[in-house]
Design a protein around this motif. Sequence first.
Motif, PDB file in Angstrom:
ATOM      1  N   LEU A 308      -9.531  53.507  42.593  1.00 40.21           N
ATOM      2  CA  LEU A 308      -9.383  54.376  43.755  1.00 40.21           C
ATOM      3  C   LEU A 308      -9.609  53.556  45.017  1.00 40.21           C
ATOM      4  N   CYS A 309      -9.079  54.045  46.139  1.00 40.55           N
ATOM      5  CA  CYS A 309      -9.387  53.414  47.418  1.00 40.55           C
ATOM      6  C   CYS A 309      -9.566  54.493  48.478  1.00 40.55           C
ATOM      7  N   ASN A 310     -10.296  54.142  49.527  1.00 41.08           N
ATOM      8  CA  ASN A 310     -10.497  55.014  50.678  1.00 41.08           C
ATOM      9  C   ASN A 310      -9.385  54.793  51.688  1.00 41.08           C
ATOM     10  N   GLU A 311      -8.881  55.867  52.279  1.00 37.24           N
ATOM     11  CA  GLU A 311      -7.875  55.756  53.323  1.00 37.24           C
ATOM     12  C   GLU A 311      -8.261  56.663  54.488  1.00 37.24           C
ATOM     13  N   PRO A 312      -8.756  56.093  55.593  1.00 35.93           N
ATOM     14  CA  PRO A 312      -9.090  56.915  56.764  1.00 35.93           C
ATOM     15  C   PRO A 312      -7.831  57.538  57.366  1.00 35.93           C
ATOM     16  N   ASP A 313      -7.948  58.747  57.851  1.00 34.69           N
ATOM     17  CA  ASP A 313      -6.842  59.423  58.517  1.00 34.69           C
ATOM     18  C   ASP A 313      -6.507  58.690  59.812  1.00 34.69           C
ATOM     19  N   PRO A 317     -10.328  59.396  62.134  1.00 34.51           N
ATOM     20  CA  PRO A 317     -10.904  58.331  61.302  1.00 34.51           C
ATOM     21  C   PRO A 317     -12.088  58.767  60.456  1.00 34.51           C
ATOM     22  N   ASN A 318     -12.765  59.826  60.855  1.00 33.28           N
ATOM     23  CA  ASN A 318     -13.902  60.302  60.058  1.00 33.28           C
ATOM     24  C   ASN A 318     -13.461  61.074  58.817  1.00 33.28           C
ATOM     25  N   LEU A 319     -12.193  61.410  58.759  1.00 38.88           N
ATOM     26  CA  LEU A 319     -11.653  62.083  57.575  1.00 38.88           C
ATOM     27  C   LEU A 319     -11.156  61.014  56.614  1.00 38.88           C
ATOM     28  N   ILE A 320     -11.836  60.883  55.485  1.00 41.58           N
ATOM     29  CA  ILE A 320     -11.502  59.856  54.504  1.00 41.58           C
ATOM     30  C   ILE A 320     -10.844  60.504  53.292  1.00 41.58           C
ATOM     31  N   ARG A 321      -9.643  60.055  53.000  1.00 41.62           N
ATOM     32  CA  ARG A 321      -8.954  60.524  51.790  1.00 41.62           C
ATOM     33  C   ARG A 321      -9.071  59.468  50.694  1.00 41.62           C
ATOM     34  N   LEU A 322      -9.092  59.931  49.471  1.00 40.49           N
ATOM     35  CA  LEU A 322      -9.113  59.042  48.312  1.00 40.49           C
ATOM     36  C   LEU A 322      -7.725  58.982  47.694  1.00 40.49           C
ATOM     37  N   ARG A 323      -7.337  57.811  47.234  1.00 36.48           N
ATOM     38  CA  ARG A 323      -6.022  57.648  46.616  1.00 36.48           C
ATOM     39  C   ARG A 323      -6.156  56.843  45.330  1.00 36.48           C
ATOM     40  N   ILE A 324      -5.425  57.251  44.282  1.00 37.41           N
ATOM     41  CA  ILE A 324      -5.375  56.497  43.024  1.00 37.41           C
ATOM     42  C   ILE A 324      -4.519  55.255  43.258  1.00 37.41           C
ATOM     43  N   THR A 325      -5.055  54.079  42.948  1.00 39.77           N
ATOM     44  CA  THR A 325      -4.338  52.835  43.214  1.00 39.77           C
ATOM     45  C   THR A 325      -3.409  52.421  42.074  1.00 39.77           C
ATOM     46  N   GLU A 326      -3.653  52.910  40.878  1.00 32.79           N
ATOM     47  CA  GLU A 326      -2.831  52.555  39.712  1.00 32.79           C
ATOM     48  C   GLU A 326      -1.825  53.668  39.456  1.00 32.79           C
ATOM     49  N   PRO A 327      -0.529  53.436  39.740  1.00 33.79           N
ATOM     50  CA  PRO A 327       0.458  54.503  39.563  1.00 33.79           C
ATOM     51  C   PRO A 327       0.461  55.123  38.174  1.00 33.79           C
ATOM     52  N   VAL A 392      -1.416  51.009  58.859  1.00 37.85           N
ATOM     53  CA  VAL A 392      -0.359  51.979  58.555  1.00 37.85           C
ATOM     54  C   VAL A 392      -0.985  53.009  57.635  1.00 37.85           C
ATOM     55  N   ALA A 393      -1.025  54.259  58.071  1.00 38.20           N
ATOM     56  CA  ALA A 393      -1.778  55.268  57.321  1.00 38.20           C
ATOM     57  C   ALA A 393      -1.144  56.638  57.464  1.00 38.20           C
ATOM     58  N   HIS A 394      -1.626  57.558  56.657  1.00 37.87           N
ATOM     59  CA  HIS A 394      -1.283  58.974  56.771  1.00 37.87           C
ATOM     60  C   HIS A 394      -2.128  59.570  57.893  1.00 37.87           C
ATOM     61  N   GLY A 395      -1.522  60.471  58.665  1.00 41.61           N
ATOM     62  CA  GLY A 395      -2.273  61.103  59.751  1.00 41.61           C
ATOM     63  C   GLY A 395      -2.047  62.599  59.784  1.00 41.61           C
ATOM     64  N   SER A 396      -3.074  63.334  60.202  1.00 43.20           N
ATOM     65  CA  SER A 396      -2.952  64.788  60.291  1.00 43.20           C
ATOM     66  C   SER A 396      -3.765  65.306  61.462  1.00 43.20           C
ATOM     67  N   LEU A 397      -3.254  66.354  62.103  1.00 46.89           N
ATOM     68  CA  LEU A 397      -3.964  67.034  63.186  1.00 46.89           C
ATOM     69  C   LEU A 397      -4.156  68.492  62.804  1.00 46.89           C
TER      70      LEU A 397
END
Length: 497
Positions: A308-313, A317-327, A392-397
Amino acid sequence: MSSSDVSRPAKPETVFDRDAEWNALNTFAGDTRPGAGLAVVSGRLRQGKTHLLKALTAALGGFYFGAQQATRAESLRRLGDGLARYTGGTPPPHRWRGWEDAVDALLALGDQRPVPVVIDEFPDLVRQSPELPSVIHSAYRRLRDTGRDNRARLLLSGSSLPVMHRLFSVASPLRGLADLELTLHQLDFRQAARFWGIDEPGLALLVHAVVGGTPAYRLYVGDDAPSGPGDFDAWVCRAVLNPRTPLFLEAHHLLQEETDHWDRALCHSALAALASGCSTQGEIAESLGAPLTDASHCLALLQTNGLLCNEPDAFRPNLIRLRITEPLLAFEHAAVWPHRSELGQQDAAEVWRHARPVFDSAVVGPHFARICRDWVKDFADPALFGARPATVAHGSLPDPAGHAGSDTEAEVVVRGRVGTRSGALLSVGAARRNEVMDLPHLEHLRHLLELLAADGEDVTHARPACYSGVGFTPALRAAEAHGQVVLVGLDRLYQGE
Protein backbone atom coordinates in the motif's frame (compact mmCIF):
# COMPACT_ATOMS: atom_id res chain seq x y z
CA MET A 1 32.70 4.64 -5.40
CA SER A 2 33.28 6.05 -8.86
CA SER A 3 33.60 4.26 -12.15
CA SER A 4 36.95 3.56 -13.71
CA ASP A 5 37.61 3.56 -17.44
CA VAL A 6 37.51 -0.18 -18.05
CA SER A 7 35.26 -2.03 -20.45
CA ARG A 8 32.00 -3.29 -19.02
CA PRO A 9 30.21 -6.43 -20.23
CA ALA A 10 27.03 -5.77 -22.16
CA LYS A 11 23.73 -6.56 -20.50
CA PRO A 12 22.69 -10.13 -21.40
CA GLU A 13 19.73 -10.52 -23.74
CA THR A 14 17.97 -12.55 -21.06
CA VAL A 15 17.63 -9.41 -18.90
CA PHE A 16 14.65 -7.38 -20.12
CA ASP A 17 15.09 -3.60 -19.92
CA ARG A 18 16.63 -2.70 -16.50
CA ASP A 19 19.32 -0.72 -18.37
CA ALA A 20 19.83 1.83 -15.60
CA GLU A 21 19.98 -0.88 -12.94
CA TRP A 22 22.44 -2.97 -14.96
CA ASN A 23 24.70 0.01 -15.56
CA ALA A 24 24.70 0.96 -11.88
CA LEU A 25 25.52 -2.58 -10.74
CA ASN A 26 28.10 -3.04 -13.48
CA THR A 27 29.85 0.22 -12.58
CA PHE A 28 29.93 -0.69 -8.90
CA ALA A 29 31.06 -4.29 -9.36
CA GLY A 30 33.76 -3.50 -11.92
CA ASP A 31 35.33 -0.50 -10.19
CA THR A 32 39.08 -1.16 -10.07
CA ARG A 33 39.95 1.26 -7.29
CA PRO A 34 41.34 -0.25 -4.06
CA GLY A 35 38.99 -0.68 -1.13
CA ALA A 36 36.17 -3.13 -0.51
CA GLY A 37 32.75 -1.88 -1.60
CA LEU A 38 29.23 -2.62 -0.42
CA ALA A 39 25.98 -2.37 -2.38
CA VAL A 40 22.40 -2.86 -1.24
CA VAL A 41 19.82 -4.22 -3.69
CA SER A 42 16.22 -4.35 -2.51
CA GLY A 43 12.79 -4.72 -4.00
CA ARG A 44 9.60 -6.64 -3.52
CA LEU A 45 9.25 -10.27 -4.53
CA ARG A 46 9.02 -11.32 -8.19
CA GLN A 47 10.71 -8.20 -9.62
CA GLY A 48 13.75 -10.00 -11.07
CA LYS A 49 16.47 -9.18 -8.51
CA THR A 50 17.85 -12.71 -8.46
CA HIS A 51 17.90 -12.98 -12.25
CA LEU A 52 19.70 -9.64 -12.54
CA LEU A 53 22.29 -10.48 -9.87
CA LYS A 54 23.00 -13.92 -11.30
CA ALA A 55 23.50 -12.32 -14.70
CA LEU A 56 25.93 -9.83 -13.14
CA THR A 57 28.04 -12.47 -11.42
CA ALA A 58 28.07 -14.59 -14.58
CA ALA A 59 29.21 -11.65 -16.70
CA LEU A 60 31.96 -10.58 -14.29
CA GLY A 61 33.05 -13.96 -12.96
CA GLY A 62 31.65 -13.28 -9.51
CA PHE A 63 30.25 -15.42 -6.71
CA TYR A 64 26.53 -15.79 -6.01
CA PHE A 65 24.95 -17.27 -2.89
CA GLY A 66 21.18 -17.51 -2.46
CA ALA A 67 20.24 -17.63 1.21
CA GLN A 68 17.29 -19.65 2.47
CA GLN A 69 15.30 -19.87 5.67
CA ALA A 70 17.63 -22.29 7.44
CA THR A 71 19.57 -22.67 10.65
CA ARG A 72 22.85 -20.85 11.14
CA ALA A 73 24.82 -24.09 10.81
CA GLU A 74 23.09 -25.15 7.58
CA SER A 75 23.55 -21.71 6.02
CA LEU A 76 27.27 -21.73 6.83
CA ARG A 77 27.58 -25.23 5.40
CA ARG A 78 25.77 -24.32 2.18
CA LEU A 79 27.87 -21.18 1.82
CA GLY A 80 31.06 -23.17 2.35
CA ASP A 81 30.06 -25.73 -0.25
CA GLY A 82 29.20 -23.01 -2.75
CA LEU A 83 32.46 -21.18 -2.16
CA ALA A 84 34.42 -24.42 -2.59
CA ARG A 85 32.77 -25.05 -5.94
CA TYR A 86 33.56 -21.49 -7.00
CA THR A 87 37.22 -21.59 -6.02
CA GLY A 88 37.84 -25.27 -6.72
CA GLY A 89 38.96 -25.79 -3.14
CA THR A 90 37.83 -27.94 -0.22
CA PRO A 91 34.56 -27.14 1.56
CA PRO A 92 35.42 -25.43 4.87
CA PRO A 93 32.38 -26.06 7.10
CA HIS A 94 34.40 -27.63 9.91
CA ARG A 95 37.10 -24.95 9.77
CA TRP A 96 34.75 -21.96 9.98
CA ARG A 97 34.13 -20.97 13.58
CA GLY A 98 31.23 -18.73 12.57
CA TRP A 99 30.20 -15.86 10.36
CA GLU A 100 33.47 -14.00 11.07
CA ASP A 101 35.43 -16.63 9.15
CA ALA A 102 32.80 -16.86 6.41
CA VAL A 103 32.71 -13.10 5.78
CA ASP A 104 36.52 -12.91 5.74
CA ALA A 105 36.61 -15.74 3.19
CA LEU A 106 34.06 -13.99 0.97
CA LEU A 107 35.90 -10.66 1.08
CA ALA A 108 39.20 -12.43 0.35
CA LEU A 109 37.83 -13.16 -3.13
CA GLY A 110 38.60 -9.53 -3.91
CA ASP A 111 42.31 -9.68 -2.98
CA GLN A 112 43.40 -10.05 -6.60
CA ARG A 113 40.77 -8.17 -8.61
CA PRO A 114 37.39 -6.48 -8.36
CA VAL A 115 34.89 -9.29 -7.99
CA PRO A 116 31.15 -9.12 -7.25
CA VAL A 117 30.13 -11.26 -4.26
CA VAL A 118 26.35 -11.56 -3.96
CA ILE A 119 24.42 -12.67 -0.89
CA ASP A 120 20.82 -12.86 -2.07
CA GLU A 121 17.91 -12.79 0.42
CA PHE A 122 20.27 -11.51 3.08
CA PRO A 123 17.41 -11.00 5.59
CA ASP A 124 16.95 -14.78 5.79
CA LEU A 125 20.47 -15.06 7.20
CA VAL A 126 20.03 -12.19 9.63
CA ARG A 127 16.88 -13.75 11.11
CA GLN A 128 18.95 -16.70 12.32
CA SER A 129 22.19 -14.75 12.88
CA PRO A 130 21.37 -11.24 14.17
CA GLU A 131 25.08 -10.59 14.68
CA LEU A 132 25.81 -10.74 10.94
CA PRO A 133 25.56 -6.97 10.21
CA SER A 134 28.06 -6.27 13.00
CA VAL A 135 30.32 -9.01 11.69
CA ILE A 136 30.35 -7.41 8.23
CA HIS A 137 31.01 -3.98 9.70
CA SER A 138 33.95 -5.33 11.69
CA ALA A 139 35.39 -7.10 8.63
CA TYR A 140 35.29 -3.87 6.60
CA ARG A 141 36.90 -1.95 9.46
CA ARG A 142 39.73 -4.49 9.65
CA LEU A 143 40.37 -4.20 5.93
CA ARG A 144 40.48 -0.43 6.22
CA ASP A 145 42.71 -0.42 9.32
CA THR A 146 45.24 -2.85 7.84
CA GLY A 147 45.37 -1.07 4.49
CA ARG A 148 44.93 -4.35 2.62
CA ASP A 149 44.52 -3.96 -1.16
CA ASN A 150 41.14 -5.62 -1.32
CA ARG A 151 38.55 -4.91 -4.01
CA ALA A 152 35.69 -7.21 -3.08
CA ARG A 153 32.33 -5.83 -4.20
CA LEU A 154 29.81 -7.28 -1.74
CA LEU A 155 26.17 -6.99 -2.80
CA LEU A 156 23.50 -7.69 -0.17
CA SER A 157 20.05 -8.27 -1.63
CA GLY A 158 16.66 -8.79 -0.04
CA SER A 159 12.92 -8.85 -0.72
CA SER A 160 11.79 -8.14 2.84
CA LEU A 161 11.53 -4.37 2.66
CA PRO A 162 11.03 -3.81 6.42
CA VAL A 163 14.14 -5.86 7.23
CA MET A 164 16.23 -4.22 4.50
CA HIS A 165 15.25 -0.77 5.72
CA ARG A 166 16.09 -1.71 9.29
CA LEU A 167 19.44 -3.25 8.31
CA PHE A 168 20.55 0.02 6.76
CA SER A 169 18.84 2.47 9.09
CA VAL A 170 20.63 5.02 11.24
CA ALA A 171 20.92 2.56 14.13
CA SER A 172 22.44 -0.24 12.04
CA PRO A 173 26.18 -1.02 11.98
CA LEU A 174 25.88 -1.22 8.17
CA ARG A 175 24.72 2.38 7.92
CA GLY A 176 27.22 4.44 5.97
CA LEU A 177 29.06 1.45 4.48
CA ALA A 178 27.02 1.23 1.30
CA ASP A 179 28.44 2.76 -1.87
CA LEU A 180 25.29 1.92 -3.84
CA GLU A 181 21.66 1.55 -2.78
CA LEU A 182 19.47 0.22 -5.57
CA THR A 183 15.77 -0.64 -5.53
CA LEU A 184 14.11 -2.69 -8.25
CA HIS A 185 10.57 -1.53 -8.91
CA GLN A 186 7.87 -3.00 -11.11
CA LEU A 187 8.18 -2.37 -14.82
CA ASP A 188 6.26 0.76 -15.78
CA PHE A 189 3.17 0.41 -17.96
CA ARG A 190 5.08 0.99 -21.21
CA GLN A 191 7.82 -1.47 -20.30
CA ALA A 192 5.19 -4.02 -19.27
CA ALA A 193 3.46 -3.76 -22.65
CA ARG A 194 6.74 -4.49 -24.43
CA PHE A 195 7.57 -7.29 -21.98
CA TRP A 196 4.25 -9.03 -22.73
CA GLY A 197 4.65 -8.35 -26.45
CA ILE A 198 1.43 -6.31 -26.67
CA ASP A 199 1.25 -3.54 -29.28
CA GLU A 200 -2.42 -2.55 -28.90
CA PRO A 201 -2.71 0.07 -26.10
CA GLY A 202 -6.24 -0.86 -25.02
CA LEU A 203 -5.24 -4.48 -24.52
CA ALA A 204 -2.00 -3.47 -22.81
CA LEU A 205 -4.02 -1.41 -20.33
CA LEU A 206 -6.32 -4.34 -19.49
CA VAL A 207 -3.45 -6.78 -19.00
CA HIS A 208 -1.57 -4.26 -16.85
CA ALA A 209 -4.69 -3.81 -14.71
CA VAL A 210 -4.49 -7.55 -13.94
CA VAL A 211 -0.78 -8.35 -13.59
CA GLY A 212 0.89 -4.93 -13.41
CA GLY A 213 4.59 -4.76 -14.15
CA THR A 214 5.85 -7.78 -12.20
CA PRO A 215 8.09 -9.74 -14.59
CA ALA A 216 7.61 -13.14 -12.93
CA TYR A 217 3.91 -13.24 -13.70
CA ARG A 218 4.47 -13.91 -17.39
CA LEU A 219 6.41 -17.03 -16.39
CA TYR A 220 3.59 -17.93 -13.99
CA VAL A 221 1.18 -18.25 -16.94
CA GLY A 222 3.64 -20.12 -19.15
CA ASP A 223 4.36 -17.11 -21.39
CA ASP A 224 0.70 -17.07 -22.42
CA ALA A 225 -0.29 -13.55 -23.50
CA PRO A 226 -3.59 -12.50 -25.13
CA SER A 227 -3.34 -12.74 -28.91
CA GLY A 228 -5.48 -9.62 -29.34
CA PRO A 229 -8.24 -7.53 -27.73
CA GLY A 230 -10.81 -10.23 -28.49
CA ASP A 231 -8.75 -12.81 -26.61
CA PHE A 232 -8.54 -10.90 -23.30
CA ASP A 233 -11.52 -12.52 -21.56
CA ALA A 234 -10.46 -16.00 -22.65
CA TRP A 235 -6.91 -15.26 -21.46
CA VAL A 236 -8.17 -14.27 -18.00
CA CYS A 237 -10.06 -17.55 -17.80
CA ARG A 238 -7.29 -19.83 -19.04
CA ALA A 239 -4.28 -18.08 -17.46
CA VAL A 240 -5.40 -16.11 -14.40
CA LEU A 241 -8.47 -17.96 -13.12
CA ASN A 242 -7.10 -21.39 -13.98
CA PRO A 243 -6.26 -23.44 -10.84
CA ARG A 244 -3.51 -25.19 -12.80
CA THR A 245 -1.42 -22.03 -13.23
CA PRO A 246 0.84 -20.63 -10.47
CA LEU A 247 -0.83 -17.23 -10.89
CA PHE A 248 -4.16 -18.59 -9.64
CA LEU A 249 -3.14 -18.38 -5.95
CA GLU A 250 -0.38 -15.80 -6.32
CA ALA A 251 -2.31 -13.03 -4.54
CA HIS A 252 -2.76 -15.35 -1.55
CA HIS A 253 0.90 -16.39 -1.55
CA LEU A 254 2.09 -12.81 -1.99
CA LEU A 255 0.14 -11.64 1.03
CA GLN A 256 1.27 -14.64 3.04
CA GLU A 257 4.95 -14.03 2.27
CA GLU A 258 4.88 -10.26 2.73
CA THR A 259 2.90 -10.14 5.98
CA ASP A 260 4.63 -13.08 7.68
CA HIS A 261 2.41 -14.41 10.48
CA TRP A 262 0.17 -11.43 11.16
CA ASP A 263 -3.64 -11.57 10.84
CA ARG A 264 -3.92 -12.41 7.16
CA ALA A 265 -7.72 -12.58 7.26
CA LEU A 266 -7.83 -8.95 8.39
CA CYS A 267 -5.29 -8.01 5.70
CA HIS A 268 -7.39 -9.69 2.99
CA SER A 269 -10.51 -7.90 4.24
CA ALA A 270 -8.67 -4.57 4.35
CA LEU A 271 -7.54 -5.04 0.74
CA ALA A 272 -11.08 -5.98 -0.27
CA ALA A 273 -12.36 -2.77 1.35
CA LEU A 274 -9.76 -0.74 -0.49
CA ALA A 275 -10.54 -2.43 -3.79
CA SER A 276 -14.24 -1.70 -3.33
CA GLY A 277 -13.65 2.05 -3.00
CA CYS A 278 -12.73 2.73 0.64
CA SER A 279 -9.63 4.90 0.73
CA THR A 280 -9.09 6.24 4.26
CA GLN A 281 -8.29 4.46 7.49
CA GLY A 282 -11.66 5.40 8.97
CA GLU A 283 -13.61 4.09 5.96
CA ILE A 284 -11.65 0.84 6.00
CA ALA A 285 -12.10 0.32 9.75
CA GLU A 286 -15.84 0.89 9.36
CA SER A 287 -16.01 -1.58 6.47
CA LEU A 288 -14.10 -4.18 8.51
CA GLY A 289 -16.17 -3.65 11.62
CA ALA A 290 -12.86 -3.47 13.47
CA PRO A 291 -11.41 -0.95 15.94
CA LEU A 292 -9.44 1.80 14.25
CA THR A 293 -6.29 0.67 16.08
CA ASP A 294 -6.51 -2.84 14.58
CA ALA A 295 -7.21 -1.49 11.11
CA SER A 296 -4.35 1.00 11.41
CA HIS A 297 -1.94 -1.74 12.48
CA CYS A 298 -2.96 -3.91 9.53
CA LEU A 299 -2.67 -1.04 7.04
CA ALA A 300 0.71 0.00 8.44
CA LEU A 301 1.96 -3.56 7.95
CA LEU A 302 0.80 -3.57 4.33
CA GLN A 303 2.45 -0.19 3.76
CA THR A 304 5.73 -1.26 5.34
CA ASN A 305 5.85 -4.21 2.97
CA GLY A 306 5.21 -1.99 -0.05
CA LEU A 307 1.71 -3.30 -0.81
CA LEU A 308 0.00 0.00 0.00
CA CYS A 309 1.04 3.63 -0.33
CA ASN A 310 -0.19 6.97 0.98
CA GLU A 311 -1.40 9.56 -1.52
CA PRO A 312 -2.18 13.08 -0.21
CA ASP A 313 -5.06 14.85 -1.93
CA ALA A 314 -3.85 17.48 -4.40
CA PHE A 315 -6.20 20.12 -2.99
CA ARG A 316 -6.50 18.97 0.62
CA PRO A 317 -3.04 17.71 1.70
CA ASN A 318 -4.35 16.63 5.10
CA LEU A 319 -6.65 14.14 3.37
CA ILE A 320 -4.59 10.99 2.86
CA ARG A 321 -5.87 8.23 0.61
CA LEU A 322 -4.49 4.71 0.58
CA ARG A 323 -3.84 2.88 -2.68
CA ILE A 324 -2.96 -0.77 -3.43
CA THR A 325 0.40 -0.74 -5.23
CA GLU A 326 0.25 -4.29 -6.64
CA PRO A 327 -2.36 -4.47 -9.43
CA LEU A 328 -2.80 -8.22 -8.99
CA LEU A 329 -3.95 -7.66 -5.41
CA ALA A 330 -6.45 -5.01 -6.51
CA PHE A 331 -7.72 -7.31 -9.27
CA GLU A 332 -8.02 -10.23 -6.86
CA HIS A 333 -9.81 -8.39 -4.08
CA ALA A 334 -12.19 -6.37 -6.26
CA ALA A 335 -13.15 -8.80 -9.00
CA VAL A 336 -12.17 -12.32 -7.92
CA TRP A 337 -12.39 -12.40 -4.12
CA PRO A 338 -16.23 -12.43 -3.97
CA HIS A 339 -16.26 -15.38 -6.41
CA ARG A 340 -13.18 -17.27 -5.23
CA SER A 341 -15.13 -20.19 -3.73
CA GLU A 342 -17.14 -20.61 -6.94
CA LEU A 343 -14.05 -21.21 -9.07
CA GLY A 344 -13.78 -24.74 -7.69
CA GLN A 345 -17.33 -25.66 -8.73
CA GLN A 346 -18.08 -23.52 -11.80
CA ASP A 347 -16.54 -22.92 -15.18
CA ALA A 348 -14.12 -19.97 -15.07
CA ALA A 349 -15.90 -18.30 -17.98
CA GLU A 350 -19.17 -18.24 -16.03
CA VAL A 351 -17.45 -16.77 -12.95
CA TRP A 352 -15.68 -14.16 -15.08
CA ARG A 353 -18.97 -13.17 -16.72
CA HIS A 354 -20.18 -12.03 -13.30
CA ALA A 355 -16.85 -10.51 -12.28
CA ARG A 356 -16.12 -8.60 -15.49
CA PRO A 357 -18.42 -5.59 -14.81
CA VAL A 358 -16.74 -5.10 -11.42
CA PHE A 359 -13.35 -5.37 -13.07
CA ASP A 360 -14.29 -2.66 -15.59
CA SER A 361 -15.62 -0.24 -12.99
CA ALA A 362 -13.66 -0.88 -9.80
CA VAL A 363 -10.33 -1.99 -11.27
CA VAL A 364 -9.72 -0.67 -14.78
CA GLY A 365 -11.21 2.78 -14.17
CA PRO A 366 -8.97 3.69 -11.21
CA HIS A 367 -6.04 1.92 -12.88
CA PHE A 368 -6.44 4.04 -16.01
CA ALA A 369 -6.34 7.20 -13.87
CA ARG A 370 -3.17 5.98 -12.20
CA ILE A 371 -1.53 5.33 -15.58
CA CYS A 372 -2.48 8.84 -16.68
CA ARG A 373 -0.74 10.27 -13.60
CA ASP A 374 2.31 8.09 -14.28
CA TRP A 375 2.39 9.33 -17.88
CA VAL A 376 2.45 12.97 -16.79
CA LYS A 377 5.19 12.28 -14.28
CA ASP A 378 7.42 10.05 -16.41
CA PHE A 379 6.68 10.56 -20.10
CA ALA A 380 4.92 13.85 -20.87
CA ASP A 381 6.94 16.66 -22.41
CA PRO A 382 7.73 19.08 -19.52
CA ALA A 383 6.68 21.92 -21.81
CA LEU A 384 3.16 20.48 -22.08
CA PHE A 385 2.05 22.16 -18.85
CA GLY A 386 4.71 24.87 -18.81
CA ALA A 387 7.06 23.31 -16.24
CA ARG A 388 8.37 19.96 -15.07
CA PRO A 389 5.80 18.26 -12.79
CA ALA A 390 6.74 18.03 -9.12
CA THR A 391 3.65 16.14 -7.99
CA VAL A 392 0.81 14.44 -9.85
CA ALA A 393 -2.13 13.36 -7.72
CA HIS A 394 -5.87 12.93 -7.39
CA GLY A 395 -7.65 16.01 -6.07
CA SER A 396 -11.09 16.70 -4.64
CA LEU A 397 -12.98 19.70 -3.27
CA PRO A 398 -16.01 19.47 -0.98
CA ASP A 399 -19.28 20.42 -2.60
CA PRO A 400 -19.85 24.16 -1.92
CA ALA A 401 -23.44 23.41 -0.95
CA GLY A 402 -22.24 20.91 1.64
CA HIS A 403 -23.89 17.87 0.09
CA ALA A 404 -22.28 14.69 1.41
CA GLY A 405 -20.60 12.54 -1.24
CA SER A 406 -20.74 15.33 -3.84
CA ASP A 407 -17.09 16.28 -4.01
CA THR A 408 -15.82 17.90 -7.20
CA GLU A 409 -12.89 15.77 -8.36
CA ALA A 410 -10.00 15.77 -10.77
CA GLU A 411 -8.11 12.50 -11.28
CA VAL A 412 -4.90 14.10 -12.61
CA VAL A 413 -3.75 17.25 -10.81
CA VAL A 414 -0.31 18.50 -11.77
CA ARG A 415 1.79 20.83 -9.65
CA GLY A 416 5.28 22.15 -10.35
CA ARG A 417 7.56 25.15 -9.99
CA VAL A 418 6.76 28.39 -11.78
CA GLY A 419 9.47 30.99 -11.27
CA THR A 420 10.27 30.98 -7.59
CA ARG A 421 6.95 29.46 -6.56
CA SER A 422 6.92 25.71 -5.93
CA GLY A 423 3.66 23.80 -5.85
CA ALA A 424 2.12 25.98 -8.54
CA LEU A 425 -1.00 24.47 -10.10
CA LEU A 426 -0.15 23.47 -13.69
CA SER A 427 -3.13 21.36 -14.71
CA VAL A 428 -6.37 19.78 -13.58
CA GLY A 429 -7.45 16.72 -15.53
CA ALA A 430 -10.35 14.28 -15.78
CA ALA A 431 -9.64 10.63 -16.62
CA ARG A 432 -12.41 8.52 -18.16
CA ARG A 433 -11.35 5.09 -19.33
CA ASN A 434 -14.62 4.12 -21.00
CA GLU A 435 -16.20 7.43 -22.03
CA VAL A 436 -15.89 9.43 -25.21
CA MET A 437 -15.11 12.81 -23.70
CA ASP A 438 -17.00 15.94 -24.77
CA LEU A 439 -17.38 19.61 -23.90
CA PRO A 440 -19.23 18.89 -20.61
CA HIS A 441 -16.05 17.28 -19.31
CA LEU A 442 -14.17 20.48 -20.11
CA GLU A 443 -16.89 22.53 -18.42
CA HIS A 444 -16.49 20.35 -15.31
CA LEU A 445 -12.79 21.19 -15.18
CA ARG A 446 -13.46 24.90 -15.73
CA HIS A 447 -15.96 24.82 -12.87
CA LEU A 448 -13.36 23.16 -10.66
CA LEU A 449 -10.85 25.88 -11.52
CA GLU A 450 -13.42 28.52 -10.59
CA LEU A 451 -13.95 26.84 -7.21
CA LEU A 452 -10.20 26.71 -6.65
CA ALA A 453 -9.77 30.37 -7.57
CA ALA A 454 -12.57 31.31 -5.17
CA ASP A 455 -10.73 29.34 -2.49
CA GLY A 456 -7.55 31.37 -3.03
CA GLU A 457 -5.67 29.03 -5.39
CA ASP A 458 -3.67 30.70 -8.18
CA VAL A 459 -5.02 29.08 -11.34
CA THR A 460 -3.22 31.42 -13.77
CA HIS A 461 -1.04 28.66 -15.20
CA ALA A 462 -3.50 25.76 -14.87
CA ARG A 463 -4.51 23.98 -18.09
CA PRO A 464 -7.52 21.69 -18.27
CA ALA A 465 -6.72 18.19 -19.54
CA CYS A 466 -8.94 15.30 -20.61
CA TYR A 467 -7.66 11.71 -20.59
CA SER A 468 -9.80 9.12 -22.34
CA GLY A 469 -9.46 5.46 -23.16
CA VAL A 470 -11.91 5.61 -26.06
CA GLY A 471 -11.54 9.05 -27.63
CA PHE A 472 -12.89 12.59 -27.90
CA THR A 473 -15.70 14.31 -29.78
CA PRO A 474 -14.99 16.67 -32.69
CA ALA A 475 -16.14 19.57 -30.52
CA LEU A 476 -13.53 18.77 -27.88
CA ARG A 477 -10.89 18.32 -30.58
CA ALA A 478 -11.78 21.79 -31.82
CA ALA A 479 -11.30 23.15 -28.31
CA GLU A 480 -7.88 21.49 -28.27
CA ALA A 481 -6.99 23.16 -31.56
CA HIS A 482 -7.77 26.53 -29.95
CA GLY A 483 -5.50 25.77 -26.99
CA GLN A 484 -8.36 25.43 -24.53
CA VAL A 485 -7.65 21.88 -23.38
CA VAL A 486 -4.99 19.14 -23.49
CA LEU A 487 -6.25 15.81 -24.83
CA VAL A 488 -4.50 12.52 -24.03
CA GLY A 489 -5.69 9.23 -25.46
CA LEU A 490 -4.31 5.71 -25.24
CA ASP A 491 -1.96 6.13 -28.20
CA ARG A 492 -0.40 9.18 -26.59
CA LEU A 493 -0.16 7.42 -23.23
CA TYR A 494 1.74 4.50 -24.71
CA GLN A 495 3.75 6.17 -27.46
CA GLY A 496 3.68 9.95 -27.24
CA GLU A 497 4.64 12.91 -25.11
